[in-house]
Design a protein around this motif. Structure first.
Motif, PDB file in Angstrom:
ATOM      1  N   VAL A  83       0.774  -1.458   0.065  1.00 37.51           N
ATOM      2  CA  VAL A  83       0.083   0.066  -0.030  1.00 37.51           C
ATOM      3  C   VAL A  83       0.648   1.385  -0.088  1.00 37.51           C
ATOM      4  O   VAL A  83       0.495   2.549  -0.973  1.00 37.51           O
ATOM      5  N   VAL A  84       2.288   1.541   0.596  1.00 38.74           N
ATOM      6  CA  VAL A  84       3.133   2.097   0.865  1.00 38.74           C
ATOM      7  C   VAL A  84       3.605   2.555  -0.379  1.00 38.74           C
ATOM      8  O   VAL A  84       3.741   3.658  -1.149  1.00 38.74           O
ATOM      9  N   ALA A  85       4.271   1.488  -1.369  1.00 40.15           N
ATOM     10  CA  ALA A  85       4.464   1.748  -2.473  1.00 40.15           C
ATOM     11  C   ALA A  85       3.771   2.185  -3.446  1.00 40.15           C
ATOM     12  O   ALA A  85       3.459   3.373  -4.246  1.00 40.15           O
ATOM     13  N   ALA A  86       2.147   1.855  -3.107  1.00 47.05           N
ATOM     14  CA  ALA A  86       1.535   2.259  -4.232  1.00 47.05           C
ATOM     15  C   ALA A  86       0.855   3.812  -4.076  1.00 47.05           C
ATOM     16  O   ALA A  86       0.549   4.500  -4.601  1.00 47.05           O
ATOM     17  N   LEU A  87       1.057   3.871  -3.366  1.00 47.43           N
ATOM     18  CA  LEU A  87       0.535   5.830  -2.731  1.00 47.43           C
ATOM     19  C   LEU A  87       1.666   6.555  -2.978  1.00 47.43           C
ATOM     20  O   LEU A  87       1.316   7.416  -3.855  1.00 47.43           O
TER      21      LEU A  87
END
Length: 596
Positions: A546-550
Motif C-alpha cells: 500500500v505504501v509503495a502504491a501511494l
C-alpha cells in the motif's frame, strides 16, 4: 476474532473514555455516585487540568457537543474565548510581528474552559460544584504520579523556565531539574483556586445553580480575573525570542461567557454527524464526507487500501484548503454552499490519479478565495523551527509525536451523551500565574495578521480553533460520541475511525487500533504556519504494498512509528437495547475507557 489492544467495553450503566485513565475513572466515579453524563464530563474536565497539564489547562478552552435524554437534538457548548480588546493587528505589527507568536502572553485568548465546564454543569448536571471539583482538588492538593510525557515536556522547556519564566520554574522544577516519571507532583495553588471557587459558591446559599453562578462570577469578575489582569501586564519571553506583556485584562474575562449554539450537521449514510460552526474546523469533516460521496465510488471509503487512502487524502486537502479560505468566526462563511452536493461534485472533479501538492480552495457562490500572503508567497524566508512551546500537534520526521489537547466522551444509561475536546493553557504555553497555579493559553497564534481574511485577528473574535468534538445521531437519537487530540489531524483521524466503524462495521476498538495516517499537505494552523506539499504521514504498520502504491501516485510518504498517530476516544449507545460501549486509544499508553 480480530485481536485488539484492549476490549471494546460493553455494559448498560455508563461509559467514559478519555485521554487519561485517572480522568476516565473520575468520570465513572461521578456516575457511580448518582451523577449523569454531564456531571461526569465536568469532573473529568477539571481532573484533566491536573493530570494532563501539558495538554490542557484552566487558561485554555473547550468546545463540546451534547445530547440530553430529554432533548436528543445535538447542542454545541462554545467554550472558545475570543481575542482580547487590545489584540489588534496594528498592535502586533507595531511590535514587528508578521505572525502571532506561538507561545507567551501575547498569544493568549480570553480563557474559556472553566466557564464552559461550569455552564455545562449548571444547565445539564445534577451534582453540586463541590462534588464535581472534589477529585481535581484532591489530585492538585495531594498530588499524583506524573506520566512520562509530562516530564518530557517540562524537560524540553527547562531552560526557558529557569531563565525567563520564574513562576513556571518554581512550580515545575526541583533543584533546577524537571521531575522524573512516576514522581509525585502537586499543584497546591490550583487546588486553592478551585477551593476558593467552591467557597464563593457556598457563600451564595444552598441553591445549586446559585452556587455555580457565584463560582463563575468569582472566575470572570473576582479573584481570578484580578490575578490574570495583574500578571498580563508583565513582560515575558515568547517564541519570537523577545519579551512582551500580554493583552488579556480583567475586563476581557468579565465580558466573556460560554454559550450554547446550534451545531452544523450533515446527513450521511443513515447517520447525522454534528460538528461546531466554522469558528472551529469541524465542518472540514463534513465537507470531506460530501466530496467522498460525490466521487460515486464505494471503494474510496476504505481507509486501508491505496485507492481509498489516495481518495480520502485528496478530499481532505480540498476541504482544508476551503477551511483556510473561508472558515472563521463570523457570519460571512458560505457554509450552506460548502456543504452542498452541487459544490461537492465540482470539488470531486479535482481528485485525480496523482497526489496534489497544491492548496486549492474553491469558489462557493462564485466568490474568489483568498489565502494569507504567508501561504501565497512561497519565496518568503524559512520560518524558525518548531519549539516545544508552540503548537498543538506535530509528527516529526523521526516519528515522535507531540500533542497538546485532551478529549473526553461520556454516555450514561439514560441516554445523555457528551463529546468534549479541552485544550490550551498547557504548561509550556505561557508563564504560570503564581497566585492561580496555571498559565494562560496561546490560541491567538491561529489568527492571521492580515486584514480581510476569514480568520484575521480582531478584538472579540474567536480564533478559528482546531478543536473538534463529534456527535453522531441515527433516527434522531444520539448513538456515538468521539474525538481526538491532534491539531490539524483531529478531523482526519476521526474520519478514518468513522469510515471504519460506521461504514466498515468494525468494533470501536478495532477502528481505533487500525493503522492510521494523515496528510500534512495543508496550511498548518499553528505557528510557524507551515505547509508540507504532498506529504502523507503513515504508521509503519501499513502494508508495504500500500505504501509503495501511494508513493507511485505521487504522495511523499513519511513513515511514522507503528503506534504513533491518532488519539481517538469513543462511546456509543444503542437506543433499541440500551447497550453502551466504549473504546480508547492505546497510543501514548495513557488513554483509557471504563464502564459497566
Amino acid at each position: 476474532m480480530t485481536f485488539t489492544t484492549r476490549p471494546t467495553l460493553q455494559g448498560t450503566f455508563g461509559m467514559a473514555s478519555s485521554t487519561h485513565w485517572i480522568a476516565s475513572q473520575c468520570a465513572m466515579r461521578a456516575l457511580e455516585r448518582g451523577g449523569n453524563a454531564f456531571d461526569a464530563a465536568v469532573t473529568a474536565g477539571f481532573v484533566l487540568h491536573v493530570v494532563e497539564p501539558h495538554l490542557n489547562g484552566p487558561g485554555g478552552e473547550v468546545p463540546a457537543i451534547i445530547a440530553t435524554a430529554g432533548d436528543p437534538a445535538p447542542r454545541v457548548l462554545a467554550g472558545q474565548g475570543p481575542a482580547p480588546v487590545g489584540a489588534t493587528i496594528e498592535h502586533f505589527t507595531s511590535l514587528g510581528f508578521d505572525l502571532i507568536p506561538g507561545s507567551g502572553p501575547l498569544a493568549a485568548a480570553v480563557p474559556g474552559a472553566v466557564d464552559a465546564w461550569l455552564l455545562m454543569l449548571r444547565d445539564h448536571g445534577t451534582q453540586s460544584l463541590e462534588e464535581v471539583l472534589e477529585p481535581a482538588i484532591g489530585y492538585a492538593g495531594g498530588g499524583h504520579p506524573l506520566g512520562a510525557r509530562v516530564c518530557a515536556t517540562v524537560a524540553s522547556v527547562q531552560r526557558l523556565f529557569g531563565d525567563h519564566w520564574p513562576s513556571s520554574a518554581e512550580l515545575w522544577l526541583r533543584d533546577g531539574k524537571a521531575p522524573v516519571p512516576g514522581s509525585m507532583f502537586a499543584n497546591p495553588m490550583y487546588a486553592t483556586t478551585l477551593m476558593r471557587l467552591v467557597d464563593h459558591g457556598r457563600a451564595a446559599g444552598a441553591d445549586r445553580v446559585a452556587q455555580i453562578d457565584a463560582a463563575r462570577r468569582a472566575w470572570s469578575q473576582g479573584f481570578v480575573a484580578d490575578a490574570v489582569d495583574r500578571f498580563s501586564r508583565l513582560a515575558f519571553r515568547d517564541s519570537s525570542g523577545r519579551s512582551h506583556p500580554g493583552l488579556v485584562t480583567g475586563d476581557d474575562l468579565a465580558a466573556f461567557s460560554a454559550t450554547w449554539e446550534e451545531p452544523v450537521t450533515l446527513d450521511w449514510h443513515g447517520f447525522s454527524v454534528a460538528k461546531t460552526a466554522p469558528w472551529g474546523q469541524g465542518p472540514v469533516l463534513l465537507q470531506t464526507m460530501t466530496v467522498l460521496d460525490a466521487l460515486g465510488d464505494p471503494q474510496a471509503l476504505n481507509p486501508s487500501t491505496a485507492h481509498g487512502i489516495h481518495a480520502i487524502a485528496e478530499a481532505l486537502k480540498l476541504a482544508f484548503a476551503d477551511r483556510e479560505a473561508w472558515y472563521g468566526d463570523g457570519s460571512d462563511v458560505p457554509l450552506r454552499t460548502l456543504l452542498s452536493t452541487e459544490y461537492a461534485v465540482g470539488r470531486a472533479r479535482l481528485v485525480g490519479d496523482r497526489a496534489s501538492h497544491e492548496v486549492r480552495p474553491g469558489s462557493p457562490d462564485g466568490r474568489v478565495p483568498r489565502l494569507a500572503e504567508h501561504l501565497r508567497d512561497r519565496a518568503l524566508p524559512a520560518r524558525p523551527p518548531r519549539d516545544t512551546t508552540t503548537g498543538e500537534p506535530t509528527v516529526e520526521p523521526d516519528g515522535v509525536t507531540r500533542g497538546d489537547t485532551c478529549h473526553v466522551d461520556v454516555v450514561d444509561r439514560c441516554g445523555n451523551m457528551v463529546s468534549a475536546t479541552p485544550s490550551g493553557g498547557w504548561l509550556q504555553s505561557s508563564p504560570t500565574v503564581p497566585e492561580l497555579g496555571f498559565p494562560l493559553g496561546s490560541r491567538l497564534q491561529m489568527c492571521w495578521l492580515e486584514e480581510g481574511l476569514a480568520s484575521s485577528l480582531a478584538p472579540g473574535r474567536r480564533p478559528r480553533t482546531t478543536l473538534t468534538p463529534t456527535l453522531v445521531h441515527r433516527d434522531g437519537e444520539p448513538v456515538l460520541a468521539c474525538g481526538s487530540p491532534g491539531g490539524d489531524q483531529q478531523d482526519q483521524w476521526q474520519l478514518l475511525f468513522l469510515l471504519r466503524h460506521l461504514i466498515g462495521g468494525v468494533s470501536l476498538q478495532e477502528a481505533i487500533d487500525a493503522p492510521t495516517w494523515h496528510t500534512a499537505s495543508l496550511p498548518g494552523s499553528f505557528y510557524p504556519r507551515e505547509v508540507e506539499p504532498g506529504v502523507l504521514v503513515v504508521e509503519d504498520r501499513l502494508d508495504e504494498a500500500v505504501v509503495a502504491a501511494l508513493s507511485a501516485r505521487g504522495h511523499d510518504v513519511r513513515l511514522s512509528g507503528a503506534w504513533s498517530l491518532g488519539r481517538m476516544c469513543a462511546v456509543t449507545r444503542d437506543p433499541a437495547t440500551g447497550v453502551l460501549a466504549a473504546g480508547a486509544n492505546p497510543r501514548g499508553m495513557q488513554g483509557y475507557a471504563c464502564g459497566r
